[in-house]
Scaffold this motif. Structure first.
Motif, PDB file in Angstrom:
ATOM      1  N   CYS A 255       0.909  -1.166   0.000  1.00  0.00           N
ATOM      2  CA  CYS A 255       0.000   0.000   0.000  1.00  0.00           C
ATOM      3  C   CYS A 255       0.937   1.201   0.000  1.00  0.00           C
ATOM      4  N   ALA A 257       1.487   4.252  -1.903  1.00  0.00           N
ATOM      5  CA  ALA A 257       1.393   5.684  -2.242  1.00  0.00           C
ATOM      6  C   ALA A 257       1.136   6.544  -1.001  1.00  0.00           C
ATOM      7  N   PRO A 258       1.744   7.738  -0.940  1.00  0.00           N
ATOM      8  CA  PRO A 258       2.547   8.433  -1.955  1.00  0.00           C
ATOM      9  C   PRO A 258       4.036   8.044  -1.972  1.00  0.00           C
ATOM     10  N   GLY A 259       4.421   7.033  -1.245  1.00  0.00           N
ATOM     11  CA  GLY A 259       5.779   6.516  -1.424  1.00  0.00           C
ATOM     12  C   GLY A 259       6.787   6.960  -0.389  1.00  0.00           C
ATOM     13  N   GLY A 260       6.324   7.560   0.703  1.00  0.00           N
ATOM     14  CA  GLY A 260       7.257   8.002   1.748  1.00  0.00           C
ATOM     15  C   GLY A 260       8.095   6.834   2.257  1.00  0.00           C
ATOM     16  N   LYS A 261       7.416   5.724   2.533  1.00  0.00           N
ATOM     17  CA  LYS A 261       8.145   4.587   3.129  1.00  0.00           C
ATOM     18  C   LYS A 261       8.901   3.818   2.054  1.00  0.00           C
ATOM     19  N   ASP A 278      -0.110   0.009  -5.385  1.00  0.00           N
ATOM     20  CA  ASP A 278      -1.210   0.769  -4.802  1.00  0.00           C
ATOM     21  C   ASP A 278      -2.431   0.597  -5.701  1.00  0.00           C
ATOM     22  N   ARG A 283      -2.405   8.187  -7.294  1.00  0.00           N
ATOM     23  CA  ARG A 283      -1.489   8.314  -6.147  1.00  0.00           C
ATOM     24  C   ARG A 283      -0.138   7.645  -6.442  1.00  0.00           C
ATOM     25  N   ASP A 304      -4.883  -4.351  -6.651  1.00  0.00           N
ATOM     26  CA  ASP A 304      -5.621  -4.480  -5.393  1.00  0.00           C
ATOM     27  C   ASP A 304      -4.920  -5.514  -4.506  1.00  0.00           C
ATOM     28  N   ALA A 305      -4.397  -5.051  -3.381  1.00  0.00           N
ATOM     29  CA  ALA A 305      -3.678  -5.959  -2.482  1.00  0.00           C
ATOM     30  C   ALA A 305      -4.617  -7.007  -1.879  1.00  0.00           C
ATOM     31  N   ASP A 323       1.260  -1.157   4.929  1.00  0.00           N
ATOM     32  CA  ASP A 323       0.862   0.101   5.574  1.00  0.00           C
ATOM     33  C   ASP A 323      -0.581   0.353   5.156  1.00  0.00           C
TER      34      ASP A 323
HETATM   35  C1  LIG Z   1      -1.599   4.732   4.647  1.00  0.00           C
HETATM   36  S1  LIG Z   1      -1.568   4.965   2.944  1.00  0.00           S
HETATM   37  C2  LIG Z   1       0.049   4.431   2.546  1.00  0.00           C
HETATM   38  C3  LIG Z   1       1.130   5.455   2.815  1.00  0.00           C
HETATM   39  C4  LIG Z   1       2.458   5.022   2.215  1.00  0.00           C
HETATM   40  N1  LIG Z   1       2.875   3.726   2.702  1.00  0.00           N
HETATM   41  C5  LIG Z   1       3.566   6.032   2.505  1.00  0.00           C
HETATM   42  O1  LIG Z   1       4.344   5.832   3.418  1.00  0.00           O
HETATM   43  O2  LIG Z   1       3.659   7.009   1.780  1.00  0.00           O
HETATM   44  C6  LIG Z   1      -2.547   3.645   2.400  1.00  0.00           C
HETATM   45  C7  LIG Z   1      -2.528   3.426   0.897  1.00  0.00           C
HETATM   46  O3  LIG Z   1      -3.242   2.215   0.637  1.00  0.00           O
HETATM   47  C8  LIG Z   1      -3.835   2.323  -0.619  1.00  0.00           C
HETATM   48  N2  LIG Z   1      -4.855   1.256  -0.705  1.00  0.00           N
HETATM   49  C9  LIG Z   1      -6.109   1.246  -0.216  1.00  0.00           C
HETATM   50  N3  LIG Z   1      -6.707   0.081  -0.499  1.00  0.00           N
HETATM   51  C10 LIG Z   1      -5.803  -0.671  -1.169  1.00  0.00           C
HETATM   52  C11 LIG Z   1      -5.832  -1.969  -1.740  1.00  0.00           C
HETATM   53  N4  LIG Z   1      -6.925  -2.733  -1.662  1.00  0.00           N
HETATM   54  N5  LIG Z   1      -4.734  -2.414  -2.373  1.00  0.00           N
HETATM   55  C12 LIG Z   1      -3.617  -1.651  -2.469  1.00  0.00           C
HETATM   56  N6  LIG Z   1      -3.547  -0.388  -1.957  1.00  0.00           N
HETATM   57  C13 LIG Z   1      -4.621   0.072  -1.308  1.00  0.00           C
HETATM   58  C14 LIG Z   1      -4.353   3.740  -0.650  1.00  0.00           C
HETATM   59  O4  LIG Z   1      -4.566   4.164  -1.990  1.00  0.00           O
HETATM   60  C15 LIG Z   1      -3.232   4.499   0.062  1.00  0.00           C
HETATM   61  O5  LIG Z   1      -2.354   5.034  -0.883  1.00  0.00           O
END
Ligand SMILES: C[S@@+](CC[C@H](N)C(=O)[O-])C[C@H]1O[C@@H](n2cnc3c(N)ncnc32)[C@H](O)[C@@H]1O
Length: 436
Positions: A255, A257-261, A278, A283, A304-305, A323
């Motif tokens: 998960c 986006a936006p890619g910080g981690k 993502d 995003r 989709d994860a 995340d």
């Molecule tokens: C908490 S944010 C992630 C922040 C990211 N790890 C960072 O550090 O920048 C959660 C992310 O999960 C994505 N997301 C939501 N449902 C998802 C799914 N079913 N599969 C993959 N990504 C998903 C969202 O679009 C969002 O970008």
């Protein structure tokens, strides 16, 4: 000639979007560029974030002051009332200017009929301020500027220090940085900041974190464009540290986006083969931009994860960062619109989404591999209870405890309380797959 785009009118347009259900960061990114002067943009941003931070109180006050609610198409006028009240209560703007400019902004929004209304409501507030504040603040949810359901949860979870937690969530967040240690040490960067007159301290709990004494524009950060540093909360920096990737490993940021981690993972281990996934393609573009600034590349996949398919799901990974999407209740100080946008009834579907993502991604982890489950939530059902249910259902999974000087140990995993050591409220649990 009066300007069409002044800070208050633009702030009202942004807040109208938020009151209509959009996120503040997304609406700001779209509408703030209407203001050319950075000072005007700064004021509009201050008004928007301030209004959402104090929204429960401002909303209760306008309910007292309006004879009848405004129509949904006039949410911009509602926003102007909040903007006026916020200035009167919390900003060092002269009262007459706060009233006059807020009322005048109605005209710039093309609603001349509302000039008198905004003016009248704000003047009525000035006349009855003390009595009105006492009346609305009698409700604890208003007094603590939190939705009632969330206030109750925080009180249950931290009976000893719930007030501190609420205060932290209502405070302005600090600006924190992560130093790219592939390009220089944290001490070197602190030195660079000092040479530029920028006050900062290290974040003890992290290996690369620095917190600035004052937030500033990223353009003023030495070496930002060259990837020397990234803006990232200290709590968020613990994710990549805990996942602890090794050079050359196959890693999935599921998960991303936006890619910080993602950027941090690539900083920590040379030659990492990272797949950043993502569900949101737009995003994912932000991941691309962020990695490009840092000079890294990764395989970016839209998918989709919770329902793995395609190339990214056809391989096994040494490490997986999960995340997951969550209530974001741990980062309310950074995104105060969450107080308004997040509803109690959102929590159960979020918990179910997290469960389905964790269950679907687990088979992609190699035996002996490590998965870090992360949220920026402070609600146990998204955190330790989620992990407990997973461990009960999945025989091949075991928790490896996190022994750390930061945060609080939960029955499973570790929680950072918002504001703890200047960090946002994150939860982490580290899981390992038993070798066959
Ligand atoms: C908490 S944010 C992630 C922040 C990211 N790890 C960072 O550090 O920048 C959660 C992310 O999960 C994505 N997301 C939501 N449902 C998802 C799914 N079913 N599969 C993959 N990504 C998903 C969202 O679009 C969002 O970008």
């Amino acid at each position: 000639m009066a300007k069409k785009h002044d800070s208050r009118a633009v702030a009202a347009r942004i807040l109208k979007e938020v009151l209509g259900g959009h996120s503040l960061s997304e609406a700001s990114a779209r509408l703030l560029p209407q203001l050319e002067d950075p000072k005007d943009r700064g004021l509009a941003q201050e008004l928007c974030y301030g209004v959402m931070r104090w929204h429960p109180q401002l909303e209760a006050l306008t309910r007292q002051l309006l004879k009848k609610p405004l129509k949904p198409k006039d949410l911009d006028i509602q926003a102007l009332l909040f903007i006026g009240l916020y200035q009167l209560l919390y900003l060092r703007v002269a009262d007459h200017a706060a009233v006059h400019e807020s009322a005048g902004a109605a005209e710039r929004l093309g609603k001349r009929w509302a000039v008198g209304l905004v003016n009248g409501v704000l003047r009525a507030f000035q006349r009855q301020q003390e009595a009105l504040l006492a009346k609305v603040d009698a409700d604890p949810a208003v007094r603590y500027r939190m939705p009632a359901w969330l206030l109750q949860r925080i009180q249950q979870h931290w009976p000893q220090n719930w007030q501190e937690t609420v205060e932290a969530l209502n405070s302005r967040p600090p600006m924190s940085l992560r130093v790219n240690q592939q390009l220089g040490s944290r001490d070197d960067y602190l030195q660079k900041l000092a040479e530029n007159g920028i006050g900062a301290q290290i974040i003890e709990a992290t290996r690369s974190g620095i917190v600035l004494d004052q937030p500033l524009d990223v353009g003023s950060l030495p070496g930002f464009d060259d990837g020397l540093v990234s803006v990232q909360d200290g709590g968020a920096q613990l994710a990549a540290e805990l996942l602890d990737p090794k050079p050359g490993e196959l890693v999935l940021d599921a998960c991303a986006a936006p890619g910080g981690k993602s950027g941090h993972l690539l900083e920590l281990a040379q030659g990492l083969q990272l797949t950043a996934l993502d569900v949101d393609g737009r995003r994912l573009l932000r991941v691309q931009e962020n990695l490009e600034r840092l000079g890294f590349s990764a395989t970016l996949d839209e998918g989709d994860a919770a329902a793995p398919s395609g190339d990214w799901s056809a391989q096994a990974y040494d490490r997986i960062l999960l995340d997951v999407p969550c209530s974001s209740t741990g980062v309310i100080r950074r995104h105060p619109d969450i107080k308004f946008l997040r509803r109690e009834e959102d929590i159960a579907p979020l918990v179910e989404l997290q469960r389905s993502i964790l269950t679907a991604i687990w088979p992609l982890l190699k035996p002996g591999g490590r998965l870090l489950y992360a949220t920026c939530s402070i609600l146990p059902e998204e955190n330790e209870q989620q992990v407990a249910a997973f461990l009960a259902a999945e025989e091949s999974a075991r928790e490896c405890g996190i022994d750390a000087p930061w945060g609080e140990a939960c029955a499973l995993g570790r929680q950072i309380r918002p504001g703890d050591a200047s960090m946002d409220g994150f939860y982490y649990a580290c899981l390992e797959k038993r070798a066959k």
